[in-house]
Scaffold this motif. Structure first.
Motif: not given
Lengths: 115, 114
Positions: A36-45
């Motif tokens: 998941r890619q949220s604004l300002g949060q990078g990519l989260e597994f």
């Protein structure tokens, strides 16, 4: 050859509705990942599948999230009772094997907007 | 707990200049460190990767420098071009079959001015 494909490319849904996101990995790739890619949060597994083994669900943020992979190929990520904080781009990736040092090929993502 | 920290958040470089993006990690069990490049509306794509048994890897204009003792690694883009304008993510994983997912930094948005 064909890369990783995802559908839909965009999805707008109302808070509280369920959504299904689809991923078609590269043919022959045994490992499949959701991020998941949220604004300002990078990519989260979120979750990954390797062959017929039980998936690693350690990254799923809540029990509203689930995923399955049918026949070792296509995968569906389901989000139940969507919340506004679920708005993000959901990326799928596949690799030849599940070893972390193998290149992961990403699809273009599904942009989910929860209103 | 953020396992991979990336800086800066954004970077503006003149054409022909050197772009440098830094990452630091916490877990010494990581043994594979890739950099991914992402253009707007596209998924990330592998740019270059390194294992901790080497201190530097170069592919064309892109170089990874790795400092195992400091738990830091960096991406250097030489002769930066406007076409390099993208978001860059560093990542780490436990390669070797123990766990397959990547742990990403939060990304650096690079703009190369003509």
């Amino acid at each position: 050859g064909a890369g990783v494909s995802q559908s839909p490319s965009n999805k707008v849904t109302e808070k509280g509705k369920d959504v299904e996101l689809r991923c078609d990995p590269i043919s022959g790739h045994t490992a499949l990942y959701w991020y998941r890619q949220s604004l300002g949060q990078g990519l989260e597994f979120l979750i990954y599948f390797q062959g017929n083994s039980a998936p690693d669900k350690s990254g799923l943020p809540s029990d509203r999230f689930s995923a399955e992979r049918t026949g070792g190929s296509v995968s569906t990520l389901t989000i139940q009772r969507t919340q506004q904080e679920d708005s993000a781009v959901y990326l799928c990736a596949s690799s030849l094997v599940w070893d972390g040092s193998y290149e992961q090929y990403f699809g273009p993502g599904t942009r989910l907007t929860v209103t | 707990q953020q396992q991979v920290k990336q800086s800066p958040q954004s970077l503006i470089v003149q054409k022909g200049g050197i772009s440098i993006i830094n990452c630091a990690y916490e877990n010494t069990a990581f043994d594979y460190f890739p950099w991914y490049q992402q253009f707007p509306g596209k998924g990330p794509a592998l740019l270059i990767a390194i294992r901790p048994d080497v201190s530097e890897k170069k592919e064309g204009r892109f170089t990874i420098s790795f400092n195992k003792s400091a738990k830091q690694f960096s991406l250097h883009i030489m002769d930066s071009q406007p076409g390099d304008s993208a978001t860059y993510f560093c990542a780490a994983s436990f390669g070797g079959g123990s766990q397959g997912n990547l742990i990403f930094g939060k990304g650096t948005k690079l703009s190369v001015k003509p």
